[in-house]
Enzyme design. Structure first.
Site, PDB file in Angstrom:
ATOM      1  N   CYS A   7      -3.056   1.724  -0.661  1.00  0.00           N
ATOM      2  CA  CYS A   7      -2.798   0.567   0.126  1.00  0.00           C
ATOM      3  C   CYS A   7      -3.052   1.002   1.452  1.00  0.00           C
ATOM      4  CB  CYS A   7      -1.293   0.068  -0.188  1.00  0.00           C
ATOM      5  SG  CYS A   7       0.005   0.951   0.332  1.00  0.00           S
ATOM      6  N   ASN A  10       0.616   3.101   2.686  1.00  0.00           N
ATOM      7  CA  ASN A  10       1.358   4.213   1.957  1.00  0.00           C
ATOM      8  C   ASN A  10       2.826   4.319   2.093  1.00  0.00           C
ATOM      9  OD1 ASN A  10       0.997   7.564   1.171  1.00  0.00           O
ATOM     10  ND2 ASN A  10       1.272   5.898  -0.278  1.00  0.00           N
ATOM     11  N   CYS A  12       4.792   0.921   1.422  1.00  0.00           N
ATOM     12  CA  CYS A  12       5.381  -0.071   0.539  1.00  0.00           C
ATOM     13  C   CYS A  12       4.737  -0.306  -0.663  1.00  0.00           C
ATOM     14  CB  CYS A  12       5.090  -1.650   1.397  1.00  0.00           C
ATOM     15  SG  CYS A  12       5.848  -1.922   2.988  1.00  0.00           S
ATOM     16  N   ARG A  13       3.362  -0.705  -0.939  1.00  0.00           N
ATOM     17  CA  ARG A  13       2.878  -1.183  -2.285  1.00  0.00           C
ATOM     18  C   ARG A  13       2.387   0.207  -3.067  1.00  0.00           C
ATOM     19  NH1 ARG A  13      -1.451  -5.210   0.314  1.00  0.00           N
ATOM     20  NH2 ARG A  13      -1.153  -3.237   1.893  1.00  0.00           N
ATOM     21  N   SER A  14       1.680   1.076  -2.483  1.00  0.00           N
ATOM     22  CA  SER A  14       1.106   2.135  -3.306  1.00  0.00           C
ATOM     23  C   SER A  14       2.150   2.955  -3.672  1.00  0.00           C
ATOM     24  CB  SER A  14      -0.046   2.777  -2.474  1.00  0.00           C
ATOM     25  OG  SER A  14       0.374   3.488  -1.631  1.00  0.00           O
ATOM     26  N   ASP A 122       1.510  -8.694  -0.809  1.00  0.00           N
ATOM     27  CA  ASP A 122       1.905  -7.873   0.357  1.00  0.00           C
ATOM     28  C   ASP A 122       3.198  -8.143   0.787  1.00  0.00           C
ATOM     29  OD1 ASP A 122       1.885  -6.245   2.453  1.00  0.00           O
ATOM     30  OD2 ASP A 122       0.049  -6.960   3.151  1.00  0.00           O
TER      31      ASP A 122
HETATM   32  P1  4NP Z   1       1.691  -1.088   2.630  1.00  0.00           P
HETATM   33  O1  4NP Z   1       2.608  -1.932   3.786  1.00  0.00           O
HETATM   34  O2  4NP Z   1       0.305  -0.927   2.986  1.00  0.00           O
HETATM   35  O3  4NP Z   1       1.975  -1.624   1.568  1.00  0.00           O
HETATM   36  O4  4NP Z   1       2.286   0.319   2.672  1.00  0.00           O
HETATM   37  C1  4NP Z   1       1.937  -1.858   5.163  1.00  0.00           C
HETATM   38  C2  4NP Z   1       2.320  -0.692   5.785  1.00  0.00           C
HETATM   39  C3  4NP Z   1       2.260  -0.659   7.339  1.00  0.00           C
HETATM   40  C4  4NP Z   1       1.343  -1.614   7.633  1.00  0.00           C
HETATM   41  C5  4NP Z   1       0.917  -2.757   7.170  1.00  0.00           C
HETATM   42  C6  4NP Z   1       1.336  -2.806   5.692  1.00  0.00           C
HETATM   43  N1  4NP Z   1       1.021  -1.549   9.142  1.00  0.00           N
HETATM   44  O5  4NP Z   1       0.422  -2.703   9.373  1.00  0.00           O
HETATM   45  O6  4NP Z   1       1.123  -0.497   9.834  1.00  0.00           O
END
Ligand code: 4NP
Length: 152
Positions: A7, A10, A12-14, A122
């Site tokens: 994702c 790295n 939240c989702r992945s 998301d």
């Molecule tokens: P993830 O969530 O991609 O599911 O881990 C996010 C983590 C960080 C950010 C966006 C989404 N960011 O903008 O830093």
């Protein structure tokens, strides 16, 4: 079978997908056949631990994410993994840009294996980790079903 979930950050989702999938194969008694990990397309969160929202949601199911910190996807991951799974269309564009040409058909959007292909919700702006979990569970179940059907 080596599986990498990817994702943006790295955190939240992945990682949620990584630990849901690890739990699924453990419950089936087939974890020895799998190497499962997760990575980010961005450098934003490198070294950071899993987001409290993901941590809290997985703890409802007795799943621990202890020790996981964010790492970035690297070019050599293409050879290392059999499946490289993005969470949304934006991830897919970044993954394809960062990795060699997908001659092995390894790169897929996770929910493209489900009956209802779509992006994983998301939670970054919504704070809704429940929908994200449901989507990820559906995607991992569909992916595992495909892998097992193929006889791995
Ligand atoms: P993830 O969530 O991609 O599911 O881990 C996010 C983590 C960080 C950010 C966006 C989404 N960011 O903008 O830093």
């Amino acid at each position: 079978m080596n599986i990498l979930f990817v994702c943006l950050g790295n955190i939240c989702r992945s990682p949620m997908a990584e630990f849901v999938m690890k739990d699924m194969v453990e419950k089936k008694g087939i974890s020895d056949d799998f190497y499962i990990a997760s990575a980010a397309t961005s450098t934003e969160e490198i070294g950071n631990s899993v987001h409290p929202g993901t941590r809290r949601k997985l703890s409802e199911y007795g799943i621990s994410v202890a020790g996981k910190t964010a790492v970035q996807l690297k070019r050599s991951d293409y050879e290392k993994y059999d499946y490289i799974l993005g969470m949304d269309g934006y991830n897919m564009r970044n993954i394809r840009r960062m990795l060699p040409e997908d001659t092995g058909n390894k790169i897929h959007r996770l929910l493209d294996f489900s009956k209802n292909p779509r992006d994983i919700a998301d939670p970054w702006y919504t704070g809704d980790f429940d929908t994200t979990y449901d989507d990820i569970y559906e995607g991992c179940e569909a992916l595992l079903e495909k892998i097992l059907k193929e006889g791995h």
